[in-house]
Design a protein around this motif. Structure first.
Motif, mmCIF file in Angstrom:
data_model
loop_
_atom_site.group_PDB
_atom_site.id
_atom_site.type_symbol
_atom_site.label_atom_id
_atom_site.label_comp_id
_atom_site.label_asym_id
_atom_site.label_seq_id
_atom_site.Cartn_x
_atom_site.Cartn_y
_atom_site.Cartn_z
ATOM 1 N N ALA A 15 1.026 -0.918 0.144
ATOM 2 C CA ALA A 15 -0.164 0.028 0.001
ATOM 3 C C ALA A 15 0.608 1.196 0.016
ATOM 4 O O ALA A 15 0.390 2.219 -0.906
ATOM 5 C CB ALA A 15 -0.540 -0.121 1.227
ATOM 6 N N VAL A 16 1.765 1.267 0.769
ATOM 7 C CA VAL A 16 2.680 2.637 1.026
ATOM 8 C C VAL A 16 3.278 2.867 -0.504
ATOM 9 O O VAL A 16 3.548 3.520 -1.014
ATOM 10 C CB VAL A 16 4.143 1.809 1.977
ATOM 11 N N THR A 17 4.217 1.773 -0.899
ATOM 12 C CA THR A 17 5.046 1.909 -2.132
ATOM 13 C C THR A 17 4.009 2.427 -3.365
ATOM 14 O O THR A 17 3.920 2.938 -4.298
ATOM 15 C CB THR A 17 5.624 0.471 -3.089
ATOM 16 N N GLU A 18 2.531 1.381 -3.539
ATOM 17 C CA GLU A 18 1.733 2.119 -4.358
ATOM 18 C C GLU A 18 1.157 2.817 -4.418
ATOM 19 O O GLU A 18 0.818 4.388 -5.289
ATOM 20 C CB GLU A 18 0.645 1.235 -4.897
ATOM 21 N N ALA A 19 1.046 4.109 -3.258
ATOM 22 C CA ALA A 19 0.764 5.631 -2.975
ATOM 23 C C ALA A 19 1.986 6.339 -2.837
ATOM 24 O O ALA A 19 1.610 7.645 -3.848
ATOM 25 C CB ALA A 19 0.177 5.469 -1.514
ATOM 26 N N THR A 20 2.812 5.880 -2.742
ATOM 27 C CA THR A 20 3.984 7.159 -3.170
ATOM 28 C C THR A 20 4.747 6.656 -4.503
ATOM 29 O O THR A 20 5.613 8.300 -4.628
ATOM 30 C CB THR A 20 5.146 6.548 -1.785
ATOM 31 N N GLY A 21 4.344 5.416 -5.364
ATOM 32 C CA GLY A 21 5.046 5.522 -6.409
ATOM 33 C C GLY A 21 6.990 5.485 -6.380
ATOM 34 O O GLY A 21 6.806 5.576 -5.423
ATOM 35 N N ASP A 22 7.413 6.372 -7.239
ATOM 36 C CA ASP A 22 8.577 6.408 -6.804
ATOM 37 C C ASP A 22 9.304 7.439 -6.257
ATOM 38 O O ASP A 22 10.816 6.960 -6.000
ATOM 39 C CB ASP A 22 9.023 7.099 -8.814
ATOM 40 N N ALA A 23 8.356 7.897 -5.644
ATOM 41 C CA ALA A 23 9.158 8.668 -3.961
ATOM 42 C C ALA A 23 9.369 7.844 -2.894
ATOM 43 O O ALA A 23 9.936 8.410 -2.184
ATOM 44 C CB ALA A 23 8.224 10.285 -4.045
ATOM 45 N N GLY A 24 8.763 7.047 -3.029
ATOM 46 C CA GLY A 24 8.445 5.824 -1.701
ATOM 47 C C GLY A 24 9.646 5.052 -1.753
ATOM 48 O O GLY A 24 10.365 4.582 -2.191
ATOM 49 N N ARG A 25 10.103 5.150 -0.385
ATOM 50 C CA ARG A 25 11.093 4.106 -0.086
ATOM 51 C C ARG A 25 10.717 2.648 1.167
ATOM 52 O O ARG A 25 9.804 3.246 2.293
ATOM 53 C CB ARG A 25 12.215 4.754 0.775
ATOM 54 N N ILE A 26 10.915 1.902 1.221
ATOM 55 C CA ILE A 26 11.039 0.506 1.814
ATOM 56 C C ILE A 26 12.336 0.612 3.189
ATOM 57 O O ILE A 26 13.506 0.145 1.543
ATOM 58 C CB ILE A 26 10.709 -0.329 1.722
ATOM 59 N N ASP A 27 12.803 0.753 3.371
ATOM 60 C CA ASP A 27 14.271 0.580 4.437
ATOM 61 C C ASP A 27 14.904 0.015 5.527
ATOM 62 O O ASP A 27 15.745 -0.852 5.568
ATOM 63 C CB ASP A 27 14.382 1.976 4.989
ATOM 64 N N SER A 28 13.646 -1.155 5.585
ATOM 65 C CA SER A 28 13.778 -1.725 6.599
ATOM 66 C C SER A 28 12.563 -2.228 7.165
ATOM 67 O O SER A 28 11.154 -1.906 7.157
ATOM 68 C CB SER A 28 14.599 -1.579 8.063
ATOM 69 N N VAL A 29 12.537 -3.758 7.475
ATOM 70 C CA VAL A 29 11.085 -5.085 7.802
ATOM 71 C C VAL A 29 12.160 -5.488 9.463
ATOM 72 O O VAL A 29 12.997 -6.134 9.038
ATOM 73 C CB VAL A 29 10.103 -5.768 7.233
ATOM 74 N N VAL A 30 11.533 -5.063 10.230
ATOM 75 C CA VAL A 30 12.271 -6.037 11.545
ATOM 76 C C VAL A 30 10.998 -6.663 12.593
ATOM 77 O O VAL A 30 9.742 -6.113 12.843
ATOM 78 C CB VAL A 30 12.839 -4.668 12.790
ATOM 79 N N PHE A 31 11.095 -7.853 12.501
ATOM 80 C CA PHE A 31 9.966 -8.781 13.032
ATOM 81 C C PHE A 31 10.648 -8.461 14.914
ATOM 82 O O PHE A 31 11.868 -9.342 14.843
ATOM 83 C CB PHE A 31 9.498 -10.036 12.681
ATOM 84 N N ASP A 32 9.945 -8.237 15.856
ATOM 85 C CA ASP A 32 9.801 -8.275 17.216
ATOM 86 C C ASP A 32 8.795 -8.732 17.685
ATOM 87 O O ASP A 32 7.545 -9.329 17.616
ATOM 88 C CB ASP A 32 10.215 -7.169 17.581
ATOM 89 N N LEU A 33 8.735 -8.841 18.694
ATOM 90 C CA LEU A 33 8.002 -9.532 20.584
ATOM 91 C C LEU A 33 7.772 -7.712 21.163
ATOM 92 O O LEU A 33 8.434 -7.123 21.331
ATOM 93 C CB LEU A 33 8.215 -10.101 21.385
ATOM 94 N N GLU A 34 6.279 -7.658 20.921
ATOM 95 C CA GLU A 34 6.036 -6.607 22.195
ATOM 96 C C GLU A 34 6.075 -6.654 23.323
ATOM 97 O O GLU A 34 6.771 -5.434 23.996
ATOM 98 C CB GLU A 34 4.522 -6.814 21.882
#
Length: 251
Positions: free
Chosen positions: A148-167
């Motif tokens: 959803a983020v990449t579709e909404a921001t187009g060429d301006a969008g960036r995904i820098d990291s994804v970290v899974f964790d425990l609350e």
């Protein structure tokens, strides 16, 4: 002429000076070295061991590092484009059910961009960027959020990291400590039996250290549960470790 009487103490001093064993008078207290020897004889035998343990759990949250970055001829044009892209990103994130309390701006920047040729620099424009930290409380929805983020921001969008964790990491770390303690107890029991003893009471226990390993997956792959049209992800497992040093008495 009367002969002077010699005390037992004086005789003992003379004998010690001559290297002869001292004589203890009847009823006198035992000598210091004998008491020390008795204490050494009564000191209990002990065994010292190191225990190690670990525990794993499936992550229950994901933290996505996302942002926007644009370049324009002027600072105002760069800022306007960045603001528009950032607004689109936030709108898409909120549409995925992310609460405002789980969205945090991490960085905002504006800097000139130069072209370099033959040792000379030419101003090409300005780069404006903004980055966000987004907490996803439903791990299976992480891929859909990224899409959803990449579709909404187009060429301006960036995904820098994804970290899974425990609350809350504490229950997992407690399980690792429990495993380390059990490992130490099992080792001590074995050593006691090998030495012909029974394992006695715990004399001391100290923690050597703890660890915590987070899975950091690439934004790619074939993983189930990410959702149709979403970016496939593999959350993996989180591992906590612990070590302890235990001293037990031997009976």
């Amino acid at each position: 002429m009367p002969v002077p009487r010699t005390t037992v103490t004086a005789v003992a001093v003379v004998l010690l000076a001559l290297g002869a064993p001292a004589v203890t008078a009847p009823g006198a207290a035992a000598a210091g070295p004998a008491v020390s020897a008795a204490r050494v004889m009564s000191a209990p035998a002990t065994v010292t061991v190191t225990g190690e343990g670990s525990a794993v759990a499936k992550p229950d949250i994901a933290v996505v590092g996302a942002g926007v970055e644009v370049t324009a001829k002027t600072t105002q044009a760069a800022l306007n484009a960045q603001n528009e892209a950032a607004a689109a990103l936030l709108k898409a994130v909120r549409a995925q059910g992310i609460a405002d309390g789980d969205i945090r701006t991490e960085n905002v920047s504006l800097s000139p961009v130069y072209d370099y040729q033959d040792g000379e620099s030419t101003l090409r424009g300005y780069r404006a960027a903004q980055s966000f930290s987004i907490k996803v409380r439903e791990v299976a929805a992480t891929g859909a959020l990224i899409a959803a983020v990449t579709e909404a921001t187009g060429d301006a969008g960036r995904i820098d990291s994804v970290v899974f964790d425990l609350e809350d990491r504490r229950p997992l770390q407690a399980r690792a400590r429990k495993a380390a303690y059990r490992d130490a107890h099992a080792k001590a029991t074995q050593y006691a039996e090998l030495g012909g003893h029974r394992l006695g009471r715990l004399v001391s226990l100290s923690e050597g250290g703890t660890g915590y390993a987070l899975p950091v997956p690439p934004v790619a792959g074939d993983a189930p549960g990410a959702g149709i049209g979403a970016v496939p992800l593999a959350p993996g497992e989180i591992r906590a470790t612990a070590s302890v040093t235990a001293v037990y008495a031997l009976d």
